[in-house]
Design a protein around this motif. Structure first.
Motif, PDB file in Angstrom:
ATOM      1  N   ILE A   8      -2.568  13.352   4.735  1.00 37.54           N
ATOM      2  CA  ILE A   8      -3.741  12.731   4.028  1.00 37.54           C
ATOM      3  C   ILE A   8      -3.706  11.989   2.896  1.00 37.54           C
ATOM      4  CG2 ILE A   8      -6.105  13.170   2.883  1.00 37.54           C
ATOM      5  CD1 ILE A   8      -6.228  15.896   4.509  1.00 37.54           C
ATOM      6  N   SER A   9      -2.643  12.273   2.129  1.00 36.56           N
ATOM      7  CA  SER A   9      -2.306  11.238   0.999  1.00 36.56           C
ATOM      8  C   SER A   9      -1.722   9.939   1.489  1.00 36.56           C
ATOM      9  CB  SER A   9      -1.074  12.053   0.268  1.00 36.56           C
ATOM     10  OG  SER A   9      -1.820  13.162  -0.494  1.00 36.56           O
ATOM     11  N   VAL A  10      -0.761  10.024   2.341  1.00 36.45           N
ATOM     12  CA  VAL A  10      -0.188   8.664   3.142  1.00 36.45           C
ATOM     13  C   VAL A  10      -1.359   7.754   3.758  1.00 36.45           C
ATOM     14  CG1 VAL A  10       1.113   8.070   4.943  1.00 36.45           C
ATOM     15  CG2 VAL A  10       2.084   9.922   3.371  1.00 36.45           C
ATOM     16  N   ILE A  11      -2.347   8.716   4.508  1.00 37.37           N
ATOM     17  CA  ILE A  11      -3.427   7.868   5.144  1.00 37.37           C
ATOM     18  C   ILE A  11      -4.299   7.388   3.994  1.00 37.37           C
ATOM     19  CG2 ILE A  11      -5.656   8.296   6.437  1.00 37.37           C
ATOM     20  CD1 ILE A  11      -4.209  10.410   7.925  1.00 37.37           C
ATOM     21  N   LEU A  12      -4.648   7.948   2.870  1.00 34.64           N
ATOM     22  CA  LEU A  12      -5.609   7.479   2.031  1.00 34.64           C
ATOM     23  C   LEU A  12      -4.896   6.161   1.412  1.00 34.64           C
ATOM     24  CD1 LEU A  12      -7.053  10.547   0.338  1.00 34.64           C
ATOM     25  CD2 LEU A  12      -8.096   8.892   1.744  1.00 34.64           C
ATOM     26  N   ILE A  13      -3.382   6.193   0.990  1.00 37.44           N
ATOM     27  CA  ILE A  13      -2.944   5.184   0.409  1.00 37.44           C
ATOM     28  C   ILE A  13      -2.832   3.999   1.345  1.00 37.44           C
ATOM     29  CG2 ILE A  13      -0.478   4.431  -0.258  1.00 37.44           C
ATOM     30  CD1 ILE A  13       0.031   7.560  -1.238  1.00 37.44           C
ATOM     31  N   PHE A  14      -2.437   4.205   2.582  1.00 39.56           N
ATOM     32  CA  PHE A  14      -2.330   2.838   3.309  1.00 39.56           C
ATOM     33  C   PHE A  14      -3.824   2.358   3.751  1.00 39.56           C
ATOM     34  CE2 PHE A  14       1.828   4.546   4.327  1.00 39.56           C
ATOM     35  CZ  PHE A  14       2.790   3.399   3.769  1.00 39.56           C
ATOM     36  N   SER A  15      -4.785   3.231   3.828  1.00 36.44           N
ATOM     37  CA  SER A  15      -6.024   2.720   4.262  1.00 36.44           C
ATOM     38  C   SER A  15      -6.805   1.682   3.207  1.00 36.44           C
ATOM     39  CB  SER A  15      -7.087   4.008   4.515  1.00 36.44           C
ATOM     40  OG  SER A  15      -7.312   4.501   3.179  1.00 36.44           O
ATOM     41  N   ALA A  20      -9.219  -3.475   2.282  1.00 34.89           N
ATOM     42  CA  ALA A  20      -9.241  -4.673   1.607  1.00 34.89           C
ATOM     43  C   ALA A  20      -8.992  -6.006   2.655  1.00 34.89           C
ATOM     44  CB  ALA A  20      -8.166  -4.716   0.673  1.00 34.89           C
ATOM     45  N   ILE A  21      -8.187  -5.654   3.464  1.00 36.90           N
ATOM     46  CA  ILE A  21      -7.553  -6.951   4.468  1.00 36.90           C
ATOM     47  C   ILE A  21      -8.998  -7.063   5.651  1.00 36.90           C
ATOM     48  CG2 ILE A  21      -6.284  -7.584   6.328  1.00 36.90           C
ATOM     49  CD1 ILE A  21      -3.979  -6.252   4.942  1.00 36.90           C
ATOM     50  N   VAL A  22      -9.390  -6.068   5.943  1.00 36.46           N
ATOM     51  CA  VAL A  22     -10.706  -6.221   6.959  1.00 36.46           C
ATOM     52  C   VAL A  22     -11.754  -6.995   6.067  1.00 36.46           C
ATOM     53  CG1 VAL A  22     -12.216  -4.935   8.230  1.00 36.46           C
ATOM     54  CG2 VAL A  22      -9.759  -4.507   8.253  1.00 36.46           C
ATOM     55  N   THR A  23     -11.998  -6.325   4.895  1.00 40.88           N
ATOM     56  CA  THR A  23     -13.171  -7.003   3.928  1.00 40.88           C
ATOM     57  C   THR A  23     -12.958  -8.400   3.877  1.00 40.88           C
ATOM     58  OG1 THR A  23     -13.530  -4.498   2.876  1.00 40.88           O
ATOM     59  CG2 THR A  23     -14.508  -6.609   1.995  1.00 40.88           C
TER      60      THR A  23
END
Length: 77
Positions: A8-15, A20-23
């Protein structure tokens, strides 16, 4: 359990960067869309101005033809 928290930590860090890129992509796409609409509006204004000028030109040409036309054409001799 520790593996699950780590995942979960890895997913949150990369999300965060992905969001930001998508936005940023959607913002830039909307800016382009606004620019296209502004150009289309400018084009429509120019078309309208051109139409008005051509209409005035045709009105003046018709008026000139009426003034220059034969005046005694329908007079019976």
């Amino acid at each position: 359990m520790d593996d699950f928290i780590g995942l979960i930590s890895v997913i949150l860090i990369f999300s965060v960067p992905i969001v930001a890129i998508v936005t940023n992509f959607f913002k830039s796409r909307e800016k382009i869309r606004v620019q296209v609409l502004e150009k289309e509006l400018e084009l429509e204004k120019l078309k309208n101005e051109n139409f008005l000028l051509e209409t005035e030109k045709m009105r003046l040409e018709l008026q000139k033809m009426e003034l220059d036309g034969p005046k005694d054409e329908w007079v019976v001799k």
